[in-house]
Motif scaffolding. Structure first.
Motif, PDB file in Angstrom:
ATOM      1  N   VAL A 199       0.826  -1.202   0.000  1.00  0.00           N
ATOM      2  CA  VAL A 199       0.000   0.000   0.000  1.00  0.00           C
ATOM      3  C   VAL A 199       0.867   1.261   0.000  1.00  0.00           C
ATOM      4  O   VAL A 199       0.517   2.277  -0.596  1.00  0.00           O
ATOM      5  CB  VAL A 199      -0.952  -0.012   1.214  1.00  0.00           C
ATOM      6  N   LEU A 200       2.028   1.191   0.665  1.00  0.00           N
ATOM      7  CA  LEU A 200       2.917   2.347   0.751  1.00  0.00           C
ATOM      8  C   LEU A 200       3.782   2.539  -0.491  1.00  0.00           C
ATOM      9  O   LEU A 200       4.525   3.521  -0.570  1.00  0.00           O
ATOM     10  CB  LEU A 200       3.842   2.211   1.968  1.00  0.00           C
ATOM     11  N   HIS A 201       3.680   1.638  -1.451  1.00  0.00           N
ATOM     12  CA  HIS A 201       4.562   1.701  -2.624  1.00  0.00           C
ATOM     13  C   HIS A 201       4.608   3.090  -3.269  1.00  0.00           C
ATOM     14  O   HIS A 201       5.703   3.608  -3.519  1.00  0.00           O
ATOM     15  CB  HIS A 201       4.136   0.649  -3.656  1.00  0.00           C
ATOM     16  N   PRO A 202       3.472   3.747  -3.532  1.00  0.00           N
ATOM     17  CA  PRO A 202       3.560   5.084  -4.160  1.00  0.00           C
ATOM     18  C   PRO A 202       4.312   6.091  -3.294  1.00  0.00           C
ATOM     19  O   PRO A 202       5.101   6.894  -3.795  1.00  0.00           O
ATOM     20  CB  PRO A 202       2.097   5.484  -4.346  1.00  0.00           C
ATOM     21  N   ALA A 203       4.067   6.067  -1.975  1.00  0.00           N
ATOM     22  CA  ALA A 203       4.741   7.021  -1.095  1.00  0.00           C
ATOM     23  C   ALA A 203       6.245   6.787  -1.053  1.00  0.00           C
ATOM     24  O   ALA A 203       7.027   7.717  -0.838  1.00  0.00           O
ATOM     25  CB  ALA A 203       4.169   6.931   0.320  1.00  0.00           C
ATOM     26  N   LEU A 204       6.670   5.547  -1.285  1.00  0.00           N
ATOM     27  CA  LEU A 204       8.096   5.220  -1.248  1.00  0.00           C
ATOM     28  C   LEU A 204       8.800   5.512  -2.569  1.00  0.00           C
ATOM     29  O   LEU A 204      10.014   5.677  -2.596  1.00  0.00           O
ATOM     30  CB  LEU A 204       8.280   3.742  -0.891  1.00  0.00           C
ATOM     31  N   HIS A 205       8.047   5.585  -3.654  1.00  0.00           N
ATOM     32  CA  HIS A 205       8.661   5.715  -4.979  1.00  0.00           C
ATOM     33  C   HIS A 205       8.378   7.043  -5.682  1.00  0.00           C
ATOM     34  O   HIS A 205       9.105   7.388  -6.613  1.00  0.00           O
ATOM     35  CB  HIS A 205       8.214   4.559  -5.878  1.00  0.00           C
ATOM     36  N   ASP A 206       7.340   7.756  -5.267  1.00  0.00           N
ATOM     37  CA  ASP A 206       7.047   9.024  -5.931  1.00  0.00           C
ATOM     38  C   ASP A 206       8.198  10.005  -5.739  1.00  0.00           C
ATOM     39  O   ASP A 206       8.768  10.094  -4.642  1.00  0.00           O
ATOM     40  CB  ASP A 206       5.764   9.645  -5.364  1.00  0.00           C
ATOM     41  N   PRO A 207       8.570  10.777  -6.761  1.00  0.00           N
ATOM     42  CA  PRO A 207       9.642  11.769  -6.598  1.00  0.00           C
ATOM     43  C   PRO A 207       9.223  12.868  -5.630  1.00  0.00           C
ATOM     44  O   PRO A 207       8.043  13.211  -5.527  1.00  0.00           O
ATOM     45  CB  PRO A 207       9.837  12.316  -8.015  1.00  0.00           C
ATOM     46  N   ARG A 208      10.203  13.402  -4.907  1.00  0.00           N
ATOM     47  CA  ARG A 208       9.945  14.455  -3.930  1.00  0.00           C
ATOM     48  C   ARG A 208      10.789  15.678  -4.269  1.00  0.00           C
ATOM     49  O   ARG A 208      11.991  15.565  -4.516  1.00  0.00           O
ATOM     50  CB  ARG A 208      10.285  13.970  -2.521  1.00  0.00           C
ATOM     51  N   GLU A 209      10.170  16.831  -4.257  1.00  0.00           N
ATOM     52  CA  GLU A 209      10.854  18.072  -4.589  1.00  0.00           C
ATOM     53  C   GLU A 209      11.725  18.515  -3.416  1.00  0.00           C
ATOM     54  O   GLU A 209      11.224  18.697  -2.301  1.00  0.00           O
ATOM     55  CB  GLU A 209       9.817  19.156  -4.889  1.00  0.00           C
ATOM     56  N   PRO A 210      13.021  18.714  -3.616  1.00  0.00           N
ATOM     57  CA  PRO A 210      13.861  19.208  -2.516  1.00  0.00           C
ATOM     58  C   PRO A 210      13.426  20.593  -2.064  1.00  0.00           C
ATOM     59  O   PRO A 210      13.016  21.430  -2.862  1.00  0.00           O
ATOM     60  CB  PRO A 210      15.271  19.247  -3.137  1.00  0.00           C
ATOM     61  N   GLY A 211      13.480  20.818  -0.763  1.00  0.00           N
ATOM     62  CA  GLY A 211      13.252  22.145  -0.219  1.00  0.00           C
ATOM     63  C   GLY A 211      11.810  22.509   0.058  1.00  0.00           C
ATOM     64  O   GLY A 211      11.539  23.626   0.513  1.00  0.00           O
ATOM     65  N   ARG A 212      10.880  21.610  -0.147  1.00  0.00           N
ATOM     66  CA  ARG A 212       9.475  21.970   0.028  1.00  0.00           C
ATOM     67  C   ARG A 212       9.169  22.430   1.453  1.00  0.00           C
ATOM     68  O   ARG A 212       8.331  23.316   1.665  1.00  0.00           O
ATOM     69  CB  ARG A 212       8.582  20.774  -0.318  1.00  0.00           C
ATOM     70  N   SER A 213       9.839  21.874   2.436  1.00  0.00           N
ATOM     71  CA  SER A 213       9.525  22.204   3.829  1.00  0.00           C
ATOM     72  C   SER A 213      10.152  23.509   4.305  1.00  0.00           C
ATOM     73  O   SER A 213       9.777  24.031   5.358  1.00  0.00           O
ATOM     74  CB  SER A 213      10.004  21.067   4.751  1.00  0.00           C
TER      75      SER A 213
END
Length: 354
Positions: A199-213
């Motif tokens: 179920v967590l597969h998308p959260a583990l593989h989706d790209p994440r934009e650096p610096g969002r936080s």
């Protein structure tokens, strides 16, 4: 469905000692940070909840965790999850071990994930993950192996080590011991981990934009103790902002005498475990006034044996500082103090190789 049931159960029974801000009642910085966490993690993960009492610490926790772990500029997520799991093992944090071994089920496979859980990293089949976990397991000690990757990976991987030396201590104090139901057989635990990992597969593989936080907290200078982060501008900016928030929390919640006591103990610490006895702690605080003895006990145990913080330790602190905010700030500062020291040791290590 599995993840939803587990997550609901976690929120109901896992947070101890403090009353977090419910997601539906959140506003301002808490609501903004909760929204980022839920968007990227598929839910507001439980380690965030105790931080919600102090909005700037919630933001600091999130950026210290997010920026090294989620974007994959220099290192892939499987290596980072292996590092996070190995640090969690080192800090005797079963909750964090469960959380990050679930990620490894998807990213690396069940055998390597369970090798980390069992503290048998030499049995890992994947050479990269084995080297990463071996290094991370001892990264806080004088016996740490050399950094196992190119120097370009140092900000992200040291950042994960620093973040999880912080998070695992907070989790040991404020959350119950296990993410998954403790009564499960080993076979049932593995079956549940397999289901959650799918179920967590998308959260583990989706790209994440650096610096969002980064917009969550104001800019701050990068301390010399965090120079390990300088090679990655987003990790460096997140670390500087988070460190400033933790320092301010410590100044509010703990006296200079207590903070100095933790710093002195850290100066002679080589990463060794304290064992089950608390005599070392009682000897260190015996000369302090009563209120500082209670705060010093909480801070020292959080820093060096967080799994030993219990209702008695919390109760003694609350006799003098009864509010939730002071408790969260004191524990956060003590957790950060150790994480900062662990990171500082990798500044010197990195400089010796460049």
């Amino acid at each position: 469905m599995i993840v939803g049931r587990v997550a609901s159960s976690v929120v109901r029974r896992h947070v101890k000692y403090v009353t977090p801000v419910p997601t539906a009642a959140a506003s301002g910085l808490v609501a903004e940070t909760y929204a980022q966490i839920a968007d990227e993690m598929r839910l507001v993960v439980t380690p965030a909840l105790p931080h919600s009492i102090v909005p700037e610490l919630l933001a600091a926790y999130w950026m210290l965790s997010r920026e090294p772990l989620l974007p994959t500029s220099a290192v892939d997520r499987s290596v980072k999850e292996a590092v996070a799991a190995a640090v969690s093992v080192a800090n005797i944090c079963p909750y964090c071990v469960d959380m990050h071994s679930v990620g490894l089920y998807d990213l690396a496979g069940e055998p390597d994930a369970e090798a980390v859980v069992a503290d048998r990293v030499e049995e890992m089949a994947d050479d990269r993950l084995r080297r990463a976990a071996r290094w991370a397991r001892a990264a806080h000690t004088d016996d740490a192996p050399p950094f196992p990757f190119d120097e370009s990976a140092r900000p992200e991987l040291v950042g994960v080590v620093v973040g999880f030396h912080y998070v695992s201590r907070m989790v040991n104090v404020f959350l119950a011991n296990f993410l998954l139901p403790p009564g499960l057989s080993p076979r049932a635990r593995r079956r549940l981990k397999r289901g959650i990992s799918r179920v967590l597969h998308p959260a583990l593989h989706d790209p994440r934009e650096p610096g969002r936080s980064l917009p969550l907290l104001p800019a701050a200078p990068l301390p010399a103790t965090a120079a390990w982060a300088a090679g990655n501008p987003h990790v460096a900016a997140a670390t500087a902002r988070a460190y400033a928030a933790f320092e301010a929390a410590g100044e509010r919640a703990l006296s200079p005498a207590v903070r100095d006591l933790v710093a002195e103990r850290l100066a002679g610490w080589r990463g060794e475990d304290t064992g089950l006895s608390r005599r070392w702690c009682e000897l260190l605080i015996e000369g302090l006034p009563e209120a500082d003895r209670a705060a010093g006990r909480l801070a020292l145990l959080t820093a060096f044996a967080s799994y030993q913080v219990d209702e008695e330790v919390i109760g003694e602190f609350r006799r003098h500082r009864p509010d939730d905010r002071s408790l969260v700030e004191a524990v956060a500062w003590a957790s950060f103090a150790v994480a900062r020291e662990v990171g500082a040791r990798h500044v010197a290590a990195g400089a010796s190789r460049t």
